[in-house]
Structures are given as structure tokens and as C-alpha cells.
Design an enzyme around this catalytic site. Structure first.
Site, short mmCIF file in Angstrom:
data_model
loop_
_atom_site.label_atom_id
_atom_site.label_comp_id
_atom_site.label_asym_id
_atom_site.label_seq_id
_atom_site.Cartn_x
_atom_site.Cartn_y
_atom_site.Cartn_z
N GLU A 98 -0.31 11.96 -17.36
CA GLU A 98 -0.01 12.28 -15.97
C GLU A 98 0.99 13.42 -15.89
O GLU A 98 1.99 13.44 -16.61
CB GLU A 98 0.57 11.06 -15.24
CG GLU A 98 0.93 11.36 -13.79
CD GLU A 98 1.36 10.13 -13.02
OE1 GLU A 98 0.47 9.30 -12.74
OE2 GLU A 98 2.55 9.99 -12.70
N THR B 107 0.04 14.11 -9.79
CA THR B 107 0.62 13.34 -8.70
C THR B 107 0.63 14.13 -7.40
O THR B 107 0.44 15.35 -7.37
CB THR B 107 2.06 12.89 -9.02
OG1 THR B 107 2.90 14.05 -9.13
CG2 THR B 107 2.09 12.11 -10.32
N TYR B 108 0.90 13.41 -6.30
CA TYR B 108 0.79 13.96 -4.95
C TYR B 108 2.04 13.64 -4.16
O TYR B 108 2.46 12.48 -4.10
CB TYR B 108 -0.44 13.34 -4.28
CG TYR B 108 -0.93 14.02 -3.04
CD1 TYR B 108 -1.37 15.35 -3.10
CD2 TYR B 108 -1.00 13.35 -1.83
CE1 TYR B 108 -1.86 15.96 -1.97
CE2 TYR B 108 -1.49 13.97 -0.71
CZ TYR B 108 -1.93 15.28 -0.77
OH TYR B 108 -2.41 15.90 0.35
N GLY C 152 0.79 5.47 -1.38
CA GLY C 152 1.79 6.54 -1.35
C GLY C 152 3.16 6.07 -0.94
O GLY C 152 3.31 5.05 -0.26
N ASP C 153 4.17 6.80 -1.37
CA ASP C 153 5.57 6.50 -1.02
C ASP C 153 5.95 7.21 0.27
O ASP C 153 5.54 8.35 0.51
CB ASP C 153 6.51 6.97 -2.14
CG ASP C 153 6.21 6.26 -3.46
OD1 ASP C 153 5.88 5.05 -3.41
OD2 ASP C 153 6.31 6.91 -4.51
N ALA D 171 -4.24 1.79 1.24
CA ALA D 171 -5.10 2.45 0.25
C ALA D 171 -6.57 2.08 0.44
O ALA D 171 -7.45 2.91 0.20
CB ALA D 171 -4.64 2.10 -1.16
N GLU E 148 -1.56 -10.74 -2.70
CA GLU E 148 -1.64 -9.46 -3.42
C GLU E 148 -2.99 -9.32 -4.12
O GLU E 148 -3.62 -8.25 -4.05
CB GLU E 148 -0.52 -9.38 -4.45
CG GLU E 148 -0.58 -8.13 -5.30
CD GLU E 148 0.31 -8.23 -6.53
OE1 GLU E 148 0.73 -7.18 -7.03
OE2 GLU E 148 0.55 -9.36 -7.01
N GLN F 201 0.79 0.60 -12.62
CA GLN F 201 2.18 1.04 -12.61
C GLN F 201 2.74 0.82 -14.02
O GLN F 201 2.23 0.00 -14.79
CB GLN F 201 2.94 0.20 -11.58
CG GLN F 201 4.44 0.41 -11.52
CD GLN F 201 4.81 1.81 -11.06
OE1 GLN F 201 4.76 2.74 -11.86
NE2 GLN F 201 5.18 1.96 -9.81
#
Length: 319
Positions: A17, A48-49, A108-109, A126, A168, A186
Site C-alpha cells: 500500500e 489510499t484516498y 472513509g475517515d 461502504a 458488525e 485493517q
């Protein structure tokens, strides 16, 4: 290449990554990293974005640069944050024109440096992004009749926004049923968490490939930043004890972190992991040491490094 082609067979995949550089100095570090790692011929590299602003264009530019000027197969991240359906469609069309094969669809954060109202996002979760990409695939716009391979995130230690672990797994199952082809987890430091997560996925009738995310600790500063950014990550006492013994010796910290990650990788491979994804932080040293010590044969020989200068890139993209 579509992810179903990449994941074909019994051999695990290996991938890296990167994140888009924001300065020229950072760009030079990244492009040297790409040169160093290109000869390992990973099955794909993800990019990453950002949560908003100009960093998003940096992602698109980096993805296209990797696609057009190297032998690597880029897999861009795409998030729900601050996006309309028209914007996502435009990005998908852009990636289609560059023959990008796969996308990692993420929640996304939340952005820290701009005003943000989640209710204004067209994609609240998502799963909404996965469904949209699936519909895009069905439109036939992509040169591959299957469209993009769609990836989602997995959280071996639990999703930080969903304390109820039963709920979850319901959410994860829904994402997979909506069209996800693979999963990248993760980062984690205790393989027992990954193996338990993989078993729980099987019990939930989730049978897509689960690629394990590994991040070697290479400095105490980086270690603390991991703890801050990857909220909820558990650091086993074994790792903490080893780092405490040498915390004032940067080179020993790096060796301890790399050795710990290497042991993780050996254990994952011994237990039939579908793939290992290295969070490189745009540096190649630790990843190369791990690769070399795992004895992974390079998939095929490549010529001398092919990452060109910025001027050469512009010329190639213009033609």
C-alpha cells in the site's frame, strides 16, 4: 487485471500500500520505493484516498502514473466521504479509461481540516458505495465484462464504530452480498485475532478471499502514530516488551519491528492465508527485508526500474 484472476490458485497474494505524496521530497521517496519494490512484482499495489480536498486528485494521478509507467497493478481506494453519485461515477469512468481493474470501497475517515456534514454524503456507508460500483459494472462501461473487482475492509479486532460484534458481522455479510469480491483487513499484531475473524466470517457464510494487512513497526514515533490512527489496535505484551527493551536505539527498534512482522507472516502463510498486504508507509526497507526472509520467489523477472521522471510521465500520458 481483475481480482478474481489475481486470486486464482492456491498460492497467497502479496501486495503493498502507498499513499499520495504531498511534497516533492515525499514524492521522490515514494518513487524510489516503487523502484525498489517493482522487481518483487507484487500481485497489486493499493493507493489510499484522502478525506477531501486536493489529496484526492493526488490519488488519481498516482494511480494513473503507476498504471501507465510501471509494471505494477494499482488498486485505488475510494471512500464515501464528501462525494455525490455524479462525482463517483466520473472517477469510475476515469479509472475505466485507464483500464484499472479493481477498487477498494471504504467508508472513509472523517476529514479533520474541513467542515463536514455526513448527512450530505450520497453514500452513508461502504455498502452504498459497493452497490453503486456494482451497478456501474452492470452498465458495461468497463472494458472487462466483469467490471471492477470490488474490495471491502475487514476488521479482525472489531470495527471501532460497531461495538456489537454480532451486528458488525451482519454489516460485513451485507457488504459481501452487495457485491464485494475480496477483503483487505485493517492492520493487526496478534494473528489469533485474524484467525478468529476468519472463522467468524466462515460461520457467517462469508467466503470471499481475506487478505491480511501487516504493518511493521519501524520507529517508536511511528509506533505511537499507529496507535493514534488505527484506534483500538491491540499491541501484544510480547511486542511491547521487546520495544521497551530497545526504545532508545532506533536501529534495534526497527529490527524488532521487522522481526515481529516476519514472524506474523510466517505464521499466516503456515495457516493458509489468502494474501498478505503490507502497509509500507511509502518506504521499502522493511518490506524488502521481510520478503527476502520469507523466501518468496519473485513471480517473474522485470527489467531495470521503469519509474520515469515527471517530464517523461507527462509525455507518455499526452501521447
Amino acid at each position: 487485471m481483475h481480482i478474481t484472476d489475481i486470486m486464482r490458485g492456491d498460492s497467497p497474494t502479496f501486495s503493498f500500500e502507498f499513499f499520495p505524496p504531498k511534497t516533492q521530497a515525499a514524492a521522490e521517496i515514494l518513487y524510489q520505493t516503487i523502484r525498489d519494490l517493482e522487481s518483487y512484482m507484487p500481485h497489486f499495489v493499493s493507493v489510499t484516498y484522502g478525506a477531501g480536498g486536493s489529496t484526492r486528485d493526488l490519488t488519481h494521478d498516482l494511480v494513473e502514473r503507476i498504471q501507465h509507467t510501471t509494471k505494477l497493478d494499482p488498486m485505488p481506494h475510494l471512500t464515501c466521504i464528501c462525494h455525490s453519485e455524479d462525482e463517483i461515477e466520473a472517477i469510475l469512468l476515469r479509472y475505466t479509461r485507464s483500464a484499472i481493474g479493481n477498487i477498494l470501497a471504504l467508508g472513509g475517515d472523517q476529514p479533520r481540516d474541513i467542515p463536514y456534514d455526513k448527512s450530505r454524503d450520497s453514500f452513508q456507508h461502504a455498502i452504498d458505495l459497493v452497490k453503486f460500483i456494482r451497478r456501474f459494472n452492470e452498465s458495461g462501461a468497463h472494458p472487462d465484462r466483469r467490471g471492477f473487482g470490488i474490495g471491502v475492509a475487514g476488521f479482525p479486532e472489531g470495527h471501532p464504530a460497531t461495538p456489537n460484534r454480532l451486528v458488525e458481522m451482519d454489516h460485513l455479510k451485507a457488504k459481501v452480498d452487495a457485491g464485494a469480491d475480496y477483503m483487505v483487513t485493517q492492520l493487526f499484531f496478534d494473528n489469533r485475532d485474524f484467525f478468529d475473524f476468519r472463522e467468524r466470517c466462515a460461520l457467517a457464510n462469508i467466503h470471499i478471499p481475506i487478505i491480511a494487512g501487516i504493518m511493521p513497526v519501524t520507529s517508536i514515533k511511528g509506533f505511537k502514530r499507529i496507535a493514534e490512527l488505527a484506534g483500538g489496535t491491540r499491541f501484544p505484551a510480547k511486542l511491547l516488551r521487546a520495544l521497551q527493551r530497545c526504545e532508545n536505539d532506533p536501529e534495534m527498534v526497527r529490527r524488532v519491528g521487522v522481526h515481529f512482522a516476519l514472524e506474523q507472516c510466517h505464521d499466516l502463510l503456515d495457516n493458509n492465508v489468502a494474501g498478505i498486504h503490507f502497509y509500507t508507509l511509502n518506504r521499502s526497507d522493511a518490506t524488502r527485508v521481510i520478503f527476502d526472509n520469507l523466501g518468496i520467489p519473485r513471480r517473474r523477472k522485470v527489467q531495470a526500474p521503469t519509474v520515469p521522471s515527471s517530464d517523461e510521465v507527462r509525455k507518455r500520458l499526452a501521447n
